[in-house]
Design an enzyme around this catalytic site. Structure first.
Site, PDB file in Angstrom:
ATOM      1  N   LYS A 115       0.816  -1.218   0.000  1.00  0.00           N
ATOM      2  CA  LYS A 115       0.000   0.000   0.000  1.00  0.00           C
ATOM      3  C   LYS A 115       0.850   1.268   0.000  1.00  0.00           C
ATOM      4  CE  LYS A 115      -4.119  -2.251   1.594  1.00  0.00           C
ATOM      5  NZ  LYS A 115      -3.561  -3.630   1.708  1.00  0.00           N
TER       6      LYS A 115
HETATM    7  C1  LIG Z   1      -4.077  -4.763   1.115  1.00  0.00           C
HETATM    8  C2  LIG Z   1      -3.220  -5.958   0.954  1.00  0.00           C
HETATM    9  C3  LIG Z   1      -3.540  -7.003   0.041  1.00  0.00           C
HETATM   10  C4  LIG Z   1      -4.808  -6.986  -0.795  1.00  0.00           C
HETATM   11  O1  LIG Z   1      -4.813  -5.982  -1.760  1.00  0.00           O
HETATM   12  P1  LIG Z   1      -6.191  -5.579  -2.503  1.00  0.00           P
HETATM   13  O2  LIG Z   1      -5.867  -4.359  -3.252  1.00  0.00           O
HETATM   14  O3  LIG Z   1      -7.179  -5.340  -1.397  1.00  0.00           O
HETATM   15  O4  LIG Z   1      -6.578  -6.705  -3.351  1.00  0.00           O
HETATM   16  C5  LIG Z   1      -2.666  -8.062  -0.087  1.00  0.00           C
HETATM   17  N1  LIG Z   1      -1.553  -8.137   0.668  1.00  0.00           N
HETATM   18  C6  LIG Z   1      -1.222  -7.184   1.567  1.00  0.00           C
HETATM   19  C7  LIG Z   1       0.003  -7.360   2.390  1.00  0.00           C
HETATM   20  C8  LIG Z   1      -2.038  -6.066   1.740  1.00  0.00           C
HETATM   21  O5  LIG Z   1      -1.705  -5.116   2.633  1.00  0.00           O
END
Ligand SMILES: *Cc1c(COP(=O)(O)O)cnc(C)c1O
Length: 473
Positions: A115
């Site tokens: 993120k």
């Molecule tokens: C948020 C997240 C995901 C999932 O991503 P999406 O965009 O919700 O599909 C997968 N792995 C980690 C470590 C995350 O923080």
């Protein structure tokens, strides 16, 4: 470039990038998408080979943003994607596991999860746009881990922005708590709510639902439906492709650990722009809303009782909040049908079924989607196997991706698995799989012992509003 809503009908309202930057949902309840996807031809792709990540980001963002002067946008990209913040000059380096199988690291940012890739840019874009307008913004959110800390690390010290982040008191991992609560910046407010994550989300709904308060105190969010986050994520699909190939005749596939369909939706956008992607493989954990759809055509949101708490917790979702964007494209950009599915059928019946619709077959044949599912036992086995075979420790989410990737490899097509977090964030499961603690990056040594700034509060809407109002005075 103009943006329209996935629920647009008739002559839709067309907005510019900076208009939607600080907005969440479109007024009709839909999500924003570009009116058309800009096309990247082979000559352009060749020109992009060898560009630094920040400059590649600028080239791609320029195709979507025409209301920020080019030199400003380039400066924002260069300020965001630095070796200092992301740990390597490549920003998203590939690790070769074996011939044709790679990990693409999206996990070297400040909070060690993917993120950061988008949120760090969002922080700089918000600061820039708010200064230009002479406005302020109060981000009010709820987190059970990754999103909240990525938002705080992106917004810390930014002018014109405050972050009020609620989390369930005592329910995040010690590492996650230390990451968030050790931020001492004046514009960051950590609020530990005596309750569960749903109580935090209810507070956000209650405060944002008070339109007078929301307007007066400029309450906003940074959740994954924000178009700018998706746009920033498009860049690392190009960067991964350019690292894995030598010529544009080659194709690659990506496997993406998925929850809200945010990450892989950016892959869909990259593919629509002409990036030679063979398959986009969606990997879910036990919360298999998306795998069910790609197997059967049924999209079925889960109730609280059917939403599992797993060892890949950042994928523990009951519905996939970005999925509407893909369905809009799948249905030939029919806003009326999209509005019926997501604005009427899902709220009323909790599901819709495209299984018998000719469009559904195109999810695979025309858009390249495939899917699979991984369980706790699969994660443990994959973490062990990956360590034994390749000498690499992967986190639990990446393990879900790798497990599913192995099921979808095509001869001659490199498979890139997106590494979405570092193992240290989910240490308990690594210990369960390997019998030892994962490595901790040096900059996180001893963070549990740092001074903490957090308020513990009851789930009391008025008390939260008072806190925000006081901070703004
Ligand atoms: C948020 C997240 C995901 C999932 O991503 P999406 O965009 O919700 O599909 C997968 N792995 C980690 C470590 C995350 O923080």
């Amino acid at each position: 470039m103009r943006y329209i809503s996935t629920r647009a009908t008739g002559t839709p309202e067309r907005k510019r990038f900076c208009e939607i930057l600080l907005e969440g949902l479109a007024p009709d309840g839909g999500l924003y998408l570009p009116e058309t996807y800009p096309q990247v031809d082979a000559a352009t792709l060749t020109r992009w080979r060898g560009l630094a990540y920040a400059d590649l980001a600028f080239e791609i963002l320029s195709l979507f943003v025409d209301d920020i002067p080019a030199e400003d946008l380039r400066a924002l990209c260069r300020k965001t994607y630095t070796e200092e913040v992301f740990g390597t000059a490549a920003i998203v380096p590939l690790t070769r596991l074996e011939d044709g199988l790679y990990l693409e690291a999206l996990s070297n940012g400040p909070t060690l999860a993917f993120k950061d890739m988008a949120m760090q840019l969002l922080g700089n874009l918000f600061e820039y746009e708010l200064a230009r307008r002479g406005e302020e913004l109060n981000i009010f959110g709820a987190t059970s881990g990754d999103t909240g800390s990525a938002a705080e690390y992106a917004m810390r010290g930014k002018k014109g922005v405050r972050v009020f982040m609620t989390s369930p008191n005592g329910r995040m991992s010690p590492f996650q708590q230390a990451q968030m609560f050790s931020l001492l910046d004046d514009n960051i407010y950590n609020i530990a709510i005596t309750g569960v994550f749903d109580d935090c989300q209810d507070l956000v709904k209650a405060v944002s639902g008070d339109l007078e308060f929301k307007c007066k105190y400029k309450i906003g969010t940074v959740n994954s439906i924000n178009w700018a986050r998706l746009m920033a994520q498009v860049v690392y699909y190009f960067a991964g492709y350019l690292q894995a190939t030598k010529t544009n005749d080659e194709r690659v596939s990506f496997t993406v650990p998925s929850g809200n369909f945010g990450n892989v939706c950016a892959g869909h956008v990259a593919r629509m722009m002409g990036l030679p992607i063979a398959q986009l493989v969606v990997a879910t954990n036990e919360n298999d809303v998306l795998d069910e759809f790609f197997r059967t055509g049924v999209y079925r949101v889960r109730g609280t009782a059917d939403t599992h708490e797993t060892s890949s917790p950042s994928m523990d979702i009951s519905k996939a909040s970005n999925f509407e964007r893909f369905v809009f494209d799948l249905l030939g950009r029919d806003g009326v049908r999209t509005a019926d599915l997501f604005g009427s059928q899902v709220p009323r019946q909790g599901r819709f079924d495209l299984g018998a619709d000719p469009a559904f077959a195109q999810a695979a044949s025309r858009y390249g989607f495939a899917s699979g599912k991984s369980t706790h036992a699969d994660r443990l086995a994959t973490i062990r196997d990956t360590w034994q075979k390749y000498g690499v420790v992967v986190d639990t989410h990446t393990a879900d991706g790798l497990k599913v990737a192995h099921e979808h490899r095509l001869p001659g097509v490199p498979m890139l698995v997106l590494e979405t977090a570092l193992p240290i964030k989910f240490a308990a499961t690594i210990v369960e799989a390997l019998g030892r603690e994962p490595e901790r990056p040096a900059k996180f040594a001893g963070i549990e012992a740092l001074p903490k700034k957090v308020r513990v509060m009851a789930p009391d809407v008025q008390a939260i509003k008072d806190l925000i109002a006081q901070a703004c005075d």
